[in-house]
Structure formats: C-alpha cells, structure tokens
Design a protein around this motif. Structure first.
Motif, short mmCIF file in Angstrom:
data_model
loop_
_atom_site.label_atom_id
_atom_site.label_comp_id
_atom_site.label_asym_id
_atom_site.label_seq_id
_atom_site.Cartn_x
_atom_site.Cartn_y
_atom_site.Cartn_z
N ARG A 167 60.62 86.34 57.72
CA ARG A 167 60.82 84.95 57.23
C ARG A 167 60.37 83.62 57.92
O ARG A 167 60.84 82.70 58.43
CB ARG A 167 62.53 84.76 57.29
N ILE A 168 58.84 84.04 58.40
CA ILE A 168 58.31 82.93 59.09
C ILE A 168 57.42 82.31 58.01
O ILE A 168 56.65 82.97 57.49
CB ILE A 168 57.39 83.73 60.32
N PRO A 169 57.39 81.04 57.67
CA PRO A 169 56.63 80.53 56.85
C PRO A 169 55.21 80.44 57.11
O PRO A 169 54.60 80.51 58.27
CB PRO A 169 56.93 78.95 56.73
N LEU A 170 54.33 80.50 55.93
CA LEU A 170 52.99 80.69 56.00
C LEU A 170 52.37 79.26 56.69
O LEU A 170 52.79 78.07 56.09
CB LEU A 170 52.21 81.08 54.74
N THR A 171 51.54 79.16 57.67
CA THR A 171 50.89 77.69 57.93
C THR A 171 49.93 77.29 57.08
O THR A 171 49.19 78.22 56.51
CB THR A 171 50.74 77.44 59.51
N SER A 172 49.54 76.18 57.02
CA SER A 172 48.19 75.61 56.47
C SER A 172 46.82 76.27 57.16
O SER A 172 45.85 76.62 56.49
CB SER A 172 48.22 74.17 56.29
N ARG A 173 47.26 76.57 58.39
CA ARG A 173 45.97 76.88 58.81
C ARG A 173 45.75 78.39 58.74
O ARG A 173 44.69 78.93 58.55
CB ARG A 173 46.11 76.93 60.66
N ASP A 225 47.67 62.01 58.99
CA ASP A 225 48.51 62.54 59.60
C ASP A 225 49.51 63.06 58.33
O ASP A 225 50.40 62.54 57.78
CB ASP A 225 49.61 61.95 60.31
N LEU A 226 49.53 64.57 58.13
CA LEU A 226 50.47 65.22 57.18
C LEU A 226 51.52 65.91 57.99
O LEU A 226 52.30 66.64 57.18
CB LEU A 226 49.86 66.27 56.51
N THR A 237 41.34 70.70 62.72
CA THR A 237 41.90 69.30 62.32
C THR A 237 43.25 69.34 61.52
O THR A 237 44.06 68.59 61.13
CB THR A 237 41.01 68.82 61.42
N ILE A 238 43.74 70.86 61.03
CA ILE A 238 45.17 71.02 60.49
C ILE A 238 45.94 71.00 61.47
O ILE A 238 45.88 71.74 62.34
CB ILE A 238 44.87 72.28 59.70
N PRO A 239 47.05 70.16 61.38
CA PRO A 239 48.26 70.12 61.98
C PRO A 239 48.79 71.55 62.39
O PRO A 239 49.00 72.41 61.34
CB PRO A 239 49.27 69.42 61.63
N GLU A 240 49.03 71.98 63.52
CA GLU A 240 49.29 73.37 63.65
C GLU A 240 50.78 74.00 62.99
O GLU A 240 50.99 74.91 62.53
CB GLU A 240 49.50 73.82 65.50
N CYS A 241 51.67 72.86 62.78
CA CYS A 241 53.09 73.08 62.09
C CYS A 241 53.18 72.62 60.81
O CYS A 241 54.07 73.04 60.29
CB CYS A 241 54.12 72.43 63.18
N LEU A 242 51.88 72.43 60.29
CA LEU A 242 51.92 72.30 58.76
C LEU A 242 52.28 73.45 57.92
O LEU A 242 51.36 74.24 57.84
CB LEU A 242 50.64 71.60 58.43
N ASN A 243 53.09 73.18 57.14
CA ASN A 243 53.75 74.54 56.32
C ASN A 243 52.82 74.47 55.09
O ASN A 243 52.92 73.40 54.43
CB ASN A 243 55.12 74.19 56.27
N TRP A 244 52.33 75.68 54.76
CA TRP A 244 51.70 75.78 53.66
C TRP A 244 52.36 75.28 52.28
O TRP A 244 51.74 74.71 51.39
CB TRP A 244 51.11 77.25 53.28
N ARG A 284 49.08 70.95 46.20
CA ARG A 284 48.00 69.82 46.03
C ARG A 284 47.06 70.22 47.13
O ARG A 284 46.94 69.39 47.95
CB ARG A 284 48.75 68.49 46.20
N PRO A 285 46.42 71.25 46.88
CA PRO A 285 45.38 71.48 48.04
C PRO A 285 44.38 70.66 48.38
O PRO A 285 43.99 70.49 49.36
CB PRO A 285 45.13 72.97 47.71
N LYS A 286 43.51 70.27 47.09
CA LYS A 286 42.56 69.48 47.13
C LYS A 286 43.04 68.30 48.16
O LYS A 286 42.45 67.56 48.80
CB LYS A 286 42.12 68.83 46.05
N ALA A 287 44.21 67.38 47.36
CA ALA A 287 44.50 65.95 48.10
C ALA A 287 44.90 66.24 49.46
O ALA A 287 44.37 65.42 50.28
CB ALA A 287 45.79 65.38 47.24
N ALA A 288 45.36 67.21 49.72
CA ALA A 288 45.92 67.57 51.15
C ALA A 288 44.44 67.65 52.17
O ALA A 288 44.52 67.33 53.25
CB ALA A 288 46.89 68.79 51.43
#
Length: 159
Positions: free
Chosen positions: A67-73, A154-155, A128-135, A141-145
C-alpha cells in the motif's frame, strides 16, 4: 530519432525460451552491419529491456501490496527503460515495430506504459522530479507535468 533518417522496422517473436528479431527484406538495405549480427545485437537489447521491465513490475507490485503509492520517479524509471530501448535500437538503425504491442505481449505491460514513456520524454533527468511526487497526482497529464518539471515549476504540493 533523427528526422530524415530511415530505420529498419524490427519485430520480435518468442521461439522456445528466447526471442528472435527480424526485419522485412525491404528493410535489409537500411542496416549498416551484417543482418545476422544486427539481429543478434538488437535481440540482446530487447531481452535486456524485457528483463528490466519485469523487475520494475515486480518492484511496483511489491509496493502496491504494501500500500505504498508509486512515485513519479518510479514511473519515470519505467519510461526510461523504454526510452533507452528505443535509443539502443536506433544505434543499430532499427526501431521496434509496434512498440507497445510487443511490450504488452512479451512483458505484460499495462495500458499505462504510454503515459510513463510520455512523462519520461519530457523529463530528461530523474533528479529534477520531486522525490515525494505521487504518480497518481499527475498520471492523467504526464506531458503537462513533465513539461512543468522540466521548466522548473514546483509540483510537490500536488502529491
């Protein structure tokens, strides 16, 4: 891939326990090296990418079960595997014919793969992707993000 440059469309089929790459006869003149050597090289590249994708999938499933969310990284990492696959094939003047269909068939990738690849396309450096940014906060909106991250916006507050 560079504009104006033509690439041989390679396809992979599983034969026994291994994969075999092939190109159509009309694309053979596009190869700069011996076709057999080229197919051996691109097959090794493809099999290496499949191995990485399957490991990524196991890691993502372990996160899901915990139950750990996938990060954007982590999402970027999968997109990067596909990005490197395409770049490594291009070195041999090849491109994967039916990229997403091949990876769905041989690695069991989900419909989300395109979004991971799109995100990776717009973010060159994972750092460059914030470590805690949740996917999940940017998945639709992957292109815009990706463009926002590349522009230095800052996201983090969206995670």
């Amino acid at each position: 891939m560079a504009s104006g440059k033509r690439y041989a469309a390679v396809a992979f089929k599983k034969r026994g326990g291994a994969y075999r790459g092939s190109v159509e006869l009309r694309d053979l003149p596009l190869l700069r090296d011996d076709p057999a050597d080229t197919m051996q090289a691109v097959t090794a590249i493809y099999q290496g990418a499949l191995k990485e994708i399957r490991q990524w999938q196991r890691d993502a499933e372990a996160l899901r079960l915990s139950r750990i969310p996938l990060t954007s990284r982590q999402a970027w990492d999968l997109g990067d595997i596909v990005h490197r696959l395409q770049a490594n094939l291009a070195v041999h003047l090849c491109r994967l014919d039916g990229l997403y269909e091949h990876l769905a068939r041989h690695a069991g990738t989900s419909r989300w793969l395109k979004e991971y690849v799109t995100f990776r396309r717009y973010v060159e450096d994972v750092e460059t992707i914030p470590e805690c940014l949740n996917w999940n906060s940017i998945a639709k909106r992957p292109k815009a993000a990706g463009q926002a991250i590349s522009a230095g916006l800052d996201l983090e507050n969206e995670s």
